[in-house]
Scaffold this active site. Structure first.
Site, PDB file in Angstrom:
ATOM      1  N   GLU A 185    -105.866  26.694  64.279  1.00 15.34           N
ATOM      2  CA  GLU A 185    -106.435  25.347  64.420  1.00 15.34           C
ATOM      3  C   GLU A 185    -105.370  24.271  64.352  1.00 15.34           C
ATOM      4  O   GLU A 185    -104.448  24.401  63.544  1.00 15.34           O
ATOM      5  CB  GLU A 185    -107.469  25.107  63.312  1.00 15.34           C
ATOM      6  CG  GLU A 185    -108.728  25.885  63.562  1.00 15.34           C
ATOM      7  CD  GLU A 185    -109.791  25.672  62.491  1.00 15.34           C
ATOM      8  OE1 GLU A 185    -109.816  24.604  61.846  1.00 15.34           O
ATOM      9  OE2 GLU A 185    -110.610  26.581  62.326  1.00 15.34           O
ATOM     10  N   ARG A 201    -113.386  31.622  58.645  1.00  6.85           N
ATOM     11  CA  ARG A 201    -112.019  31.213  58.953  1.00  6.85           C
ATOM     12  C   ARG A 201    -111.606  31.905  60.244  1.00  6.85           C
ATOM     13  O   ARG A 201    -111.901  33.097  60.451  1.00  6.85           O
ATOM     14  CB  ARG A 201    -111.065  31.601  57.824  1.00  6.85           C
ATOM     15  CG  ARG A 201    -111.147  30.712  56.585  1.00  6.85           C
ATOM     16  CD  ARG A 201    -110.674  29.273  56.856  1.00  6.85           C
ATOM     17  NE  ARG A 201    -110.697  28.420  55.688  1.00  6.85           N
ATOM     18  CZ  ARG A 201    -111.690  27.574  55.376  1.00  6.85           C
ATOM     19  NH1 ARG A 201    -112.755  27.474  56.134  1.00  6.85           N
ATOM     20  NH2 ARG A 201    -111.612  26.812  54.291  1.00  6.85           N
ATOM     21  N   HIS A 232    -114.775  23.014  63.890  1.00  4.80           N
ATOM     22  CA  HIS A 232    -114.819  23.219  62.430  1.00  4.80           C
ATOM     23  C   HIS A 232    -115.684  22.142  61.757  1.00  4.80           C
ATOM     24  O   HIS A 232    -115.215  21.388  60.894  1.00  4.80           O
ATOM     25  CB  HIS A 232    -113.389  23.227  61.855  1.00  4.80           C
ATOM     26  CG  HIS A 232    -113.289  23.987  60.551  1.00  4.80           C
ATOM     27  ND1 HIS A 232    -112.177  24.662  60.145  1.00  4.80           N
ATOM     28  CD2 HIS A 232    -114.193  24.164  59.539  1.00  4.80           C
ATOM     29  CE1 HIS A 232    -112.372  25.220  58.968  1.00  4.80           C
ATOM     30  NE2 HIS A 232    -113.599  24.936  58.574  1.00  4.80           N
TER      31      HIS A 232
HETATM   32  C1  DGY Z   1    -114.602  24.715  53.656  1.00  2.76           C
HETATM   33  O1  DGY Z   1    -115.037  23.924  52.803  1.00  2.76           O
HETATM   34  O2  DGY Z   1    -113.870  25.661  53.362  1.00  2.76           O
HETATM   35  C2  DGY Z   1    -115.022  24.518  55.084  1.00  2.76           C
HETATM   36  O3  DGY Z   1    -114.322  25.290  55.959  1.00  2.76           O
HETATM   37  C3  DGY Z   1    -114.978  23.068  55.491  1.00  2.76           C
HETATM   38  O4  DGY Z   1    -115.990  22.441  54.828  1.00  2.76           O
END
Ligand code: DGY
Length: 333
Positions: A261, A232, A279
């Site tokens: 984001e 993240r 992402h």
């Molecule tokens: C998640 O699933 O948390 C990812 O960041 C996106 O697939």
């Protein structure tokens, strides 16, 4: 459904429930999301939907939030539990796809693949050069993994194929047998950052991990080291990373996730020694399809009065608030 998801997930739900999909180009505003949640038994959310206490408190009908993601920092899970609403996610199905991508980023930043592509396209390649775009070796280098969950372990498995020395740091230490299987050594964060050639982040976003990678931390890294983030964005302080890259405190960064984001801290855009991707670490056709069907399965199980396979707050199932929601409004699956 707050956005269109792969059709298999929509079809699965559609066989047993009335499905309302936001098929617009934009995510739902907070007000719209709250309004739709009030008249739904379940909401399928994406990581771009903020599900806060206000939304969770509104109305009696909502019984579950099914995130089409493994990460769930977009949802206030304690508030959901207090309101008697179940929350589910999609763990496991994206492990390999995400680890593949994280390793691809590691290789790309080490060997300057994206920079080389830009260089060639710009017509700057005028002849083989013995000093041209020299990168760092991967084979035999030291990889530090922050967060040894499923994806972190996937990263370790891939690194083993490159004879890397594998270090890891986490709140929870793996059992000795698992450490042996992964050939990974548990160290504290200070050691991990100080000795690794590559640091790959695989930790969830929590108050403790927010800005874990700060100016101070970056300055403890080797000037030749690179950092890879597929977890993240807010785990890294972006302005401080940009400064460290600009000043050559570390050699490079490959980022698939960002602090705000979809915005990307503008200084990063001007730097050659950073790879930026939108992402997409879990973005394979098969994996995104499986995430959609898994979220649908979680949703249908809950509405049928069963325990969803991937529930994050199982204690809610026993709570009077949760039972009351079924008593008041039933369920449509
Ligand atoms: C998640 O699933 O948390 C990812 O960041 C996106 O697939």
């Amino acid at each position: 459904m707050t956005r269109v998801i792969p059709q298999a997930g929509i079809d699965l739900l559609g066989r047993q429930a009335e499905v309302v999909v936001n098929d617009g180009d934009e995510p739902l505003s907070a007000e719209r999301l709250q309004e739709e949640a009030r008249r739904s038994d379940a909401v399928l959310t994406l990581l771009t939907d903020g599900v806060d206490a206000d939304l969770l408190r509104s109305g009696d009908r909502l019984k579950c939030i099914c995130n089409v993601a493994v990460g769930f920092d977009n949802i206030d899970v304690p508030a959901a539990t207090a309101a008697g609403i179940a929350v589910t996610n999609t763990p496991g199905v994206l492990t390999d796809t995400t680890a593949d991508f994280a390793f691809a980023l590691l290789m790309a930043i080490a060997r300057r693949v994206v920079e080389g592509d830009r260089y060639a396209r710009a017509g700057r390649y005028t002849g083989w050069g013995i000093q041209l775009l020299l990168g760092a070796d991967i084979t035999g280098a030291t990889l530090g993994i922050v967060g040894m969950g499923r994806i972190g372990q996937g990263m370790a498995k891939r690194a083993a194929g490159f004879d890397m020395t594998i270090l890891y740091s986490d709140e929870v230490r793996q059992p000795p047998e698992r450490e042996r299987e992964l050939n990974a050594r548990y160290v504290d964060l200070d050691e991990l950052f100080a000795v690794s050639d590559f640091v790959s982040l695989h930790t969830p976003l929590t108050p403790e991990t927010r800005h874990l990678v700060s100016w101070e931390r970056l300055n403890t890294m080797k000037p030749t080291a690179c950092i890879i983030n597929t977890s993240r964005g807010p785990v890294i302080n972006e302005p401080e990373l940009a400064r460290a890259l600009r000043e050559g405190r570390i050699a490079g960064a490959a980022l698939d996730v960002f602090e705000n984001e979809p915005a990307i801290y503008s200084d990063l855009l001007d730097l050659e020694n950073v790879i930026l991707t939108p992402h997409i670490a879990s973005a394979s056709v098969a994996t995104r399809t499986r995430m959609a069907t898994m979220a649908a399965e979680n949703c249908l199980a809950l509405l049928a009065g069963e325990r969803p396979p991937n529930i994050l707050n199982p204690e809610v199932l026993e709570s009077p608030q949760f039972r009351r929601r079924f008593e008041l409004t039933g369920a449509s699956a």
